[in-house]
Design a protein around this motif. Structure first.
Motif, PDB file in Angstrom:
ATOM      1  N   VAL A  96       0.881  -1.174   0.000  1.00 12.29           N
ATOM      2  CA  VAL A  96       0.000   0.000   0.000  1.00 12.29           C
ATOM      3  C   VAL A  96       0.914   1.218   0.000  1.00 12.29           C
ATOM      4  CG1 VAL A  96      -1.780   1.286   1.240  1.00 12.29           C
ATOM      5  CG2 VAL A  96      -1.799  -1.226   1.271  1.00 12.29           C
ATOM      6  N   ILE A  97       0.880   2.017  -1.072  1.00 15.24           N
ATOM      7  CA  ILE A  97       1.843   3.104  -1.249  1.00 15.24           C
ATOM      8  C   ILE A  97       1.122   4.337  -1.801  1.00 15.24           C
ATOM      9  CG2 ILE A  97       4.003   3.797  -2.371  1.00 15.24           C
ATOM     10  CD1 ILE A  97       4.654   0.837  -2.757  1.00 15.24           C
ATOM     11  N   HIS A  98       1.529   5.504  -1.338  1.00 16.84           N
ATOM     12  CA  HIS A  98       0.975   6.756  -1.863  1.00 16.84           C
ATOM     13  C   HIS A  98       1.825   7.211  -3.042  1.00 16.84           C
ATOM     14  CE1 HIS A  98      -1.966   9.921  -1.264  1.00 16.84           C
ATOM     15  NE2 HIS A  98      -1.028  10.834  -1.515  1.00 16.84           N
ATOM     16  N   ASN A  99       1.191   7.385  -4.186  1.00 21.82           N
ATOM     17  CA  ASN A  99       1.911   7.653  -5.433  1.00 21.82           C
ATOM     18  C   ASN A  99       2.865   6.495  -5.713  1.00 21.82           C
ATOM     19  OD1 ASN A  99       2.758   8.906  -7.774  1.00 21.82           O
ATOM     20  ND2 ASN A  99       4.164  10.313  -6.734  1.00 21.82           N
ATOM     21  N   ALA A 100       2.282   5.321  -5.876  1.00 24.49           N
ATOM     22  CA  ALA A 100       3.025   4.059  -5.913  1.00 24.49           C
ATOM     23  C   ALA A 100       4.076   4.004  -7.013  1.00 24.49           C
ATOM     24  CB  ALA A 100       2.046   2.893  -6.065  1.00 24.49           C
ATOM     25  N   ALA A 101       3.817   4.642  -8.148  1.00 23.67           N
ATOM     26  CA  ALA A 101       4.755   4.560  -9.267  1.00 23.67           C
ATOM     27  C   ALA A 101       6.140   5.078  -8.869  1.00 23.67           C
ATOM     28  CB  ALA A 101       4.215   5.348 -10.464  1.00 23.67           C
ATOM     29  N   PHE A 102       6.192   6.081  -8.004  1.00 21.02           N
ATOM     30  CA  PHE A 102       7.476   6.649  -7.584  1.00 21.02           C
ATOM     31  C   PHE A 102       8.270   5.630  -6.766  1.00 21.02           C
ATOM     32  CE2 PHE A 102      10.218   8.899  -4.636  1.00 21.02           C
ATOM     33  CZ  PHE A 102      10.869   9.811  -5.457  1.00 21.02           C
ATOM     34  N   ASP A 145      -2.545   1.840  -4.648  1.00 20.72           N
ATOM     35  CA  ASP A 145      -2.066   3.216  -4.697  1.00 20.72           C
ATOM     36  C   ASP A 145      -3.083   4.117  -3.996  1.00 20.72           C
ATOM     37  OD1 ASP A 145      -1.102   5.727  -5.237  1.00 20.72           O
ATOM     38  OD2 ASP A 145      -0.687   5.332  -7.356  1.00 20.72           O
ATOM     39  N   THR A 146      -2.719   4.605  -2.813  1.00 23.61           N
ATOM     40  CA  THR A 146      -3.660   5.430  -2.046  1.00 23.61           C
ATOM     41  C   THR A 146      -3.904   6.781  -2.708  1.00 23.61           C
ATOM     42  OG1 THR A 146      -1.800   6.096  -0.655  1.00 23.61           O
ATOM     43  CG2 THR A 146      -3.231   4.341   0.183  1.00 23.61           C
ATOM     44  N   LEU A 147      -2.955   7.240  -3.526  1.00 19.08           N
ATOM     45  CA  LEU A 147      -3.200   8.487  -4.254  1.00 19.08           C
ATOM     46  C   LEU A 147      -4.332   8.297  -5.257  1.00 19.08           C
ATOM     47  CD1 LEU A 147      -2.525  11.395  -4.936  1.00 19.08           C
ATOM     48  CD2 LEU A 147      -0.735  10.558  -6.486  1.00 19.08           C
ATOM     49  N   ALA A 148      -4.334   7.163  -5.953  1.00 18.89           N
ATOM     50  CA  ALA A 148      -5.417   6.866  -6.891  1.00 18.89           C
ATOM     51  C   ALA A 148      -6.746   6.718  -6.148  1.00 18.89           C
ATOM     52  CB  ALA A 148      -5.103   5.604  -7.684  1.00 18.89           C
ATOM     53  N   LEU A 149      -6.713   6.066  -4.976  1.00 18.68           N
ATOM     54  CA  LEU A 149      -7.937   5.930  -4.168  1.00 18.68           C
ATOM     55  C   LEU A 149      -8.465   7.301  -3.766  1.00 18.68           C
ATOM     56  CD1 LEU A 149      -7.087   2.996  -1.697  1.00 18.68           C
ATOM     57  CD2 LEU A 149      -8.622   2.918  -3.666  1.00 18.68           C
ATOM     58  N   ALA A 150      -7.550   8.157  -3.314  1.00 16.87           N
ATOM     59  CA  ALA A 150      -7.958   9.491  -2.858  1.00 16.87           C
ATOM     60  C   ALA A 150      -8.519  10.324  -4.005  1.00 16.87           C
ATOM     61  CB  ALA A 150      -6.766  10.203  -2.224  1.00 16.87           C
ATOM     62  N   ARG A 151      -7.919  10.215  -5.189  1.00 14.11           N
ATOM     63  CA  ARG A 151      -8.406  10.990  -6.333  1.00 14.11           C
ATOM     64  C   ARG A 151      -9.791  10.547  -6.764  1.00 14.11           C
ATOM     65  NH1 ARG A 151      -2.690  11.219  -9.737  1.00 14.11           N
ATOM     66  NH2 ARG A 151      -1.909  13.149  -8.756  1.00 14.11           N
ATOM     67  N   ARG A 152     -10.071   9.256  -6.630  1.00 14.97           N
ATOM     68  CA  ARG A 152     -11.417   8.773  -6.967  1.00 14.97           C
ATOM     69  C   ARG A 152     -12.433   9.231  -5.921  1.00 14.97           C
ATOM     70  NH1 ARG A 152      -8.629   3.961  -8.621  1.00 14.97           N
ATOM     71  NH2 ARG A 152      -9.123   2.913  -6.663  1.00 14.97           N
ATOM     72  N   LYS A 153     -12.005   9.233  -4.664  1.00 16.19           N
ATOM     73  CA  LYS A 153     -12.928   9.588  -3.582  1.00 16.19           C
ATOM     74  C   LYS A 153     -13.090  11.093  -3.450  1.00 16.19           C
ATOM     75  CE  LYS A 153     -14.077   8.210   1.125  1.00 16.19           C
ATOM     76  NZ  LYS A 153     -13.696   7.345   2.272  1.00 16.19           N
ATOM     77  N   HIS A 154     -12.022  11.851  -3.760  1.00 10.38           N
ATOM     78  CA  HIS A 154     -12.051  13.304  -3.603  1.00 10.38           C
ATOM     79  C   HIS A 154     -11.541  13.968  -4.887  1.00 10.38           C
ATOM     80  CE1 HIS A 154     -12.695  12.496   0.642  1.00 10.38           C
ATOM     81  NE2 HIS A 154     -11.588  11.787   0.677  1.00 10.38           N
ATOM     82  N   PRO A 155     -12.285  13.866  -5.969  1.00  9.60           N
ATOM     83  CA  PRO A 155     -11.844  14.484  -7.221  1.00  9.60           C
ATOM     84  C   PRO A 155     -11.787  16.005  -7.092  1.00  9.60           C
ATOM     85  CG  PRO A 155     -14.125  13.756  -7.396  1.00  9.60           C
ATOM     86  CD  PRO A 155     -13.612  13.210  -6.101  1.00  9.60           C
ATOM     87  N   ASN A 156     -10.853  16.583  -7.842  1.00  5.62           N
ATOM     88  CA  ASN A 156     -10.696  18.043  -7.871  1.00  5.62           C
ATOM     89  C   ASN A 156     -10.318  18.630  -6.511  1.00  5.62           C
ATOM     90  OD1 ASN A 156     -11.565  18.033 -10.625  1.00  5.62           O
ATOM     91  ND2 ASN A 156     -13.695  17.942  -9.896  1.00  5.62           N
ATOM     92  N   ALA A 157      -9.656  17.809  -5.678  1.00  7.26           N
ATOM     93  CA  ALA A 157      -9.194  18.281  -4.370  1.00  7.26           C
ATOM     94  C   ALA A 157      -7.726  17.899  -4.206  1.00  7.26           C
ATOM     95  CB  ALA A 157     -10.027  17.660  -3.252  1.00  7.26           C
ATOM     96  N   ALA A 158      -7.038  18.585  -3.308  1.00  6.02           N
ATOM     97  CA  ALA A 158      -5.650  18.227  -3.002  1.00  6.02           C
ATOM     98  C   ALA A 158      -5.634  16.872  -2.303  1.00  6.02           C
ATOM     99  CB  ALA A 158      -5.020  19.290  -2.117  1.00  6.02           C
ATOM    100  N   ASN A 159      -4.761  15.979  -2.763  1.00  6.38           N
ATOM    101  CA  ASN A 159      -4.731  14.628  -2.193  1.00  6.38           C
ATOM    102  C   ASN A 159      -3.327  14.189  -1.799  1.00  6.38           C
ATOM    103  OD1 ASN A 159      -7.530  13.587  -2.253  1.00  6.38           O
ATOM    104  ND2 ASN A 159      -7.375  14.028  -4.442  1.00  6.38           N
ATOM    105  N   ASN A 160      -2.465  15.165  -1.496  1.00  4.98           N
ATOM    106  CA  ASN A 160      -1.179  14.776  -0.923  1.00  4.98           C
ATOM    107  C   ASN A 160      -1.407  14.345   0.526  1.00  4.98           C
ATOM    108  OD1 ASN A 160      -1.014  17.162   0.818  1.00  4.98           O
ATOM    109  ND2 ASN A 160      -0.627  18.294  -1.066  1.00  4.98           N
TER     110      ASN A 160
END
Length: 238
Positions: free
Chosen positions: A87-93, A120-135
């Protein structure tokens, strides 16, 4: 049982082809509950840390000079991770850097990590909170997670914070139900006020004296031959 490793890394820069990994932090989850098992290592990158990266994590060349090489910490890392899902945030990096380190070991290195199998928790966050900061900082603010210790990026601290964020992204903290994991496969239920009580608990009766008097009057009218009286006798005898 679902086993996951929440993972974060720090590096000398942003290009996995030329920069190197310098820190790995991992948190073990079983069924989305932290077990308390952690992995944390610093790594000698054998190259300078860029000024931009140093400003982010504060890990200097002097600090890293006496740390083990990646090849030396790899067996412990692989043993800790096993076949768990990352489980990684911005997993590609992070996956890019790990796979680059694997590749540098040639035939002695493990197989590359398949990015498709990583959460990828960044992808999860973008789906759950589109158009918001997800760092990570923005997600901590959104979910009320304390990140005041995060004055600099650190792999283990970021993994610990990300584990909390991940549980929120899944729908809420299991710990709010009082679930704590003491050992692999063993779940103990604890209240927020202290450890769970063991054994039967006495329950205070809600019957009033008036309720008891009304019940006695009712049963007195059933007659001596009522079958219900047989159960009373058995109960008293037991």
């Amino acid at each position: 049982m679902l086993r996951e490793i929440v993972l974060d890394t720090e590096t000398t820069g942003t290009d996995a082809k030329t920069d190197r990994l310098i820190e790995i932090g991992g948190i073990e989850l079983l069924n989305h509950i932290p077990t308390g098992r952690e992995f944390h290592r610093y790594v000698n990158p054998q190259r300078p840390v860029s000024q931009g990266a140093f400003a982010v994590h504060g890990l200097s060349d002097a600090f890293l000079a006496d740390k083990p090489l990646f090849a030396q910490i790899l067996p412990d890392f692989l043993d800790f991770c096993g076949d768990a899902t990352f489980v990684i945030h911005n997993a590609a990096f992070d996956v890019g850097f790990l796979n680059a380190e694997y590749a540098r070991l040639g035939e002695k290195g493990p197989r590359p990590i398949d990015l498709a199998g990583v959460v990828d928790t960044l992808a999860l966050a973008r789906r759950k909170h589109p158009n918001a900061a997800n760092n990570l900082d923005a997600l901590c603010a959104r979910y009320g997670i304390d990140n005041s210790r995060r004055t600099k990026h650190g792999a283990l601290l970021d993994a610990q914070i990300l584990a909390e964020v991940y549980i929120e992204l899944l729908g809420g903290k299991q710990t709010s139900l009082g679930l704590t994991l003491e050992a692999a496969g063993t779940v103990r239920v604890a209240s927020q006020d202290g450890p769970a009580a063991h054994g039967p608990r006495s329950v205070r009766s809600r019957l009033t004296d008036a309720d008891r008097a009304a019940h006695a009057a009712f049963t007195a009218g059933l007659g001596a031959s009522a079958i219900w009286r047989d159960y009373i006798a058995e109960d008293k005898a037991g």
